[in-house]
Write a protein that holds these residues in place. Structure first.
Motif, mmCIF file in Angstrom:
data_model
loop_
_atom_site.group_PDB
_atom_site.id
_atom_site.type_symbol
_atom_site.label_atom_id
_atom_site.label_comp_id
_atom_site.label_asym_id
_atom_site.label_seq_id
_atom_site.Cartn_x
_atom_site.Cartn_y
_atom_site.Cartn_z
ATOM 1 N N LEU A 92 9.725 13.525 -1.485
ATOM 2 C CA LEU A 92 8.844 12.361 -1.641
ATOM 3 C C LEU A 92 8.510 11.750 -0.272
ATOM 4 O O LEU A 92 7.344 11.424 -0.002
ATOM 5 C CB LEU A 92 9.504 11.321 -2.564
ATOM 6 N N ILE A 93 9.498 11.624 0.578
ATOM 7 C CA ILE A 93 9.254 11.045 1.908
ATOM 8 C C ILE A 93 8.310 11.944 2.715
ATOM 9 O O ILE A 93 7.402 11.473 3.390
ATOM 10 C CB ILE A 93 10.586 10.798 2.661
ATOM 11 N N LYS A 94 8.510 13.251 2.596
ATOM 12 C CA LYS A 94 7.638 14.190 3.316
ATOM 13 C C LYS A 94 6.189 14.034 2.862
ATOM 14 O O LYS A 94 5.265 13.976 3.677
ATOM 15 C CB LYS A 94 8.102 15.627 3.050
ATOM 16 N N LYS A 95 6.006 13.940 1.549
ATOM 17 C CA LYS A 95 4.649 13.796 1.003
ATOM 18 C C LYS A 95 4.057 12.436 1.419
ATOM 19 O O LYS A 95 2.854 12.338 1.692
ATOM 20 C CB LYS A 95 4.679 13.924 -0.525
ATOM 21 N N ASN B 146 0.823 -1.204 0.000
ATOM 22 C CA ASN B 146 0.000 0.000 0.000
ATOM 23 C C ASN B 146 0.866 1.267 0.000
ATOM 24 O O ASN B 146 0.615 2.204 -0.769
ATOM 25 C CB ASN B 146 -0.937 -0.022 1.215
ATOM 26 N N LEU B 147 1.910 1.279 0.833
ATOM 27 C CA LEU B 147 2.805 2.448 0.861
ATOM 28 C C LEU B 147 3.535 2.599 -0.475
ATOM 29 O O LEU B 147 3.754 3.718 -0.939
ATOM 30 C CB LEU B 147 3.808 2.333 2.014
ATOM 31 N N ILE B 148 3.895 1.473 -1.099
ATOM 32 C CA ILE B 148 4.561 1.540 -2.408
ATOM 33 C C ILE B 148 3.626 2.203 -3.421
ATOM 34 O O ILE B 148 4.029 3.096 -4.176
ATOM 35 C CB ILE B 148 4.992 0.132 -2.891
ATOM 36 N N LYS B 149 2.363 1.769 -3.392
ATOM 37 C CA LYS B 149 1.385 2.324 -4.341
ATOM 38 C C LYS B 149 1.223 3.835 -4.140
ATOM 39 O O LYS B 149 1.217 4.610 -5.106
ATOM 40 C CB LYS B 149 0.036 1.607 -4.147
ATOM 41 N N ILE B 150 1.118 4.228 -2.900
ATOM 42 C CA ILE B 150 0.966 5.660 -2.604
ATOM 43 C C ILE B 150 2.202 6.431 -3.078
ATOM 44 O O ILE B 150 2.092 7.479 -3.723
ATOM 45 C CB ILE B 150 0.742 5.888 -1.086
ATOM 46 N N LEU C 93 2.542 9.485 -5.785
ATOM 47 C CA LEU C 93 3.105 10.791 -5.419
ATOM 48 C C LEU C 93 4.263 11.163 -6.339
ATOM 49 O O LEU C 93 4.373 12.308 -6.783
ATOM 50 C CB LEU C 93 3.610 10.752 -3.966
ATOM 51 N N ALA C 94 5.120 10.182 -6.636
ATOM 52 C CA ALA C 94 6.272 10.443 -7.509
ATOM 53 C C ALA C 94 5.792 10.893 -8.890
ATOM 54 O O ALA C 94 6.359 11.814 -9.485
ATOM 55 C CB ALA C 94 7.148 9.200 -7.611
#
Ligand code: HPA
Length: 270
Positions: free
Chosen positions: A262-265, A161-165, A169-170
């Motif tokens: 990216l990490i912040k988002k 799920n985090l990968i998809k998000i 975002l990227a």
């Protein structure tokens, strides 16, 4: 080991009344994310009982508590590597401590050599799986049931799920994000061309000297994991050039702003 973990956790808790939700491990040249944090408390590794000390150039050695993207985070500015001479249990002790301090999710960053011919130096690769080539495992030895099971499942080490998000975002950020398998090796030598070839042939897209032990221990404790790698050099046959740690640091530092953004988002969506 259990006693040490408890002692270290209690030492930190005596100093700060702050319960982090998310842990972040910042790798080679990637410590700058800290400048974006609202820092509430900072402890030097050398002042923390049982913490190893980073001996590597480009790794600062601070445990930093604060807010980032409105999340309560604890960031490890600098990590420990097996090649420094510490045991697998020693290099992963901080991850155990972060869990005991309250985190339930872990973000890991690193620098790696890319073997996938579609990758370019400076690319960001979201790690979607790993291969443990350390020849050992941080969970070897007595299992502490209070942390996790003897035989932990690794079918989804990196949260889908985090990968998809993060991929979404990227795209919004116009980052040409890559995804792939990270092979973890001991180092400290970089790979020979034959080794890059071999590691590519067994299914890896990138190779580096960290992350795998940390993620194994994190998954043992059921932490949700997300990991991202900066491709700092090429392990593609025919494109392999001489590489130094200084170059790895420089390239990682160049890609750091887009990784930090990216990490912040991503944190905002966690
Ligand atoms: N190999 C192993 N570790 C690394 C590399 C590499 O090519 N680049 C950065 N860390």
């Amino acid at each position: 080991m259990l006693e040490k973990i408890k002692e270290t956790t209690q030492f930190i808790q005596r100093q700060i009344a702050f319960q982090p939700e998310i842990g972040i491990i910042l790798g080679t040249g990637l410590g700058g994310l800290v400048s974006e944090m609202e820092i509430l408390h900072q402890i030097k590794y050398k002042d923390i009982p049982n913490f190893p000390v980073s001996t590597v150039e480009g790794h600062h050695g601070n445990l930093i508590f604060g807010k980032l993207a409105n999340k309560k985070v604890v960031a490890m500015q600098g990590r420990f590597h097996y090649y420094e001479g510490y045991s697998m249990q020693e290099i992963t002790l901080p991850v155990r401590v972060l869990k005991m301090l309250g985190i339930n999710q872990l973000i890991v960053s690193n620098a790696s050599g890319g073997m996938n011919p579609d990758f370019e130096v400076g690319d960001l690769m979201i790690i979607n799986d790993h291969i443990n080539l350390f020849g050992t495992n941080p969970l070897i030895g007595k299992n502490y049931e209070e942390f996790g099971p003897r035989f932990p499942d690794m079918s989804q080490a990196y949260d889908h799920n985090l990968i998809k998000i993060a991929v979404g975002l990227a795209k919004e950020m116009n980052i040409d994000i890559k995804q792939g398998v990270y092979a973890g090796v001991t180092g400290p030598t970089f790979e020979t061309p034959a080794e890059y070839n071999y590691i590519r042939s067994i299914g890896a897209d990138a190779v580096g000297m960290s992350t795998v032990p940390e993620v194994i221990v994190a998954r043992h404790m059921n932490l949700t994991c997300f990991a991202i790698s900066v491709i700092t050099d090429s392990g593609v046959p025919g494109h392999i050039v001489e590489i130094t740690h200084e170059e790895v640091q420089q390239i990682a530092a160049k890609s750091e702003p887009k990784m930090a953004e990216l990490i912040k988002k991503l944190l905002m969506k966690m």
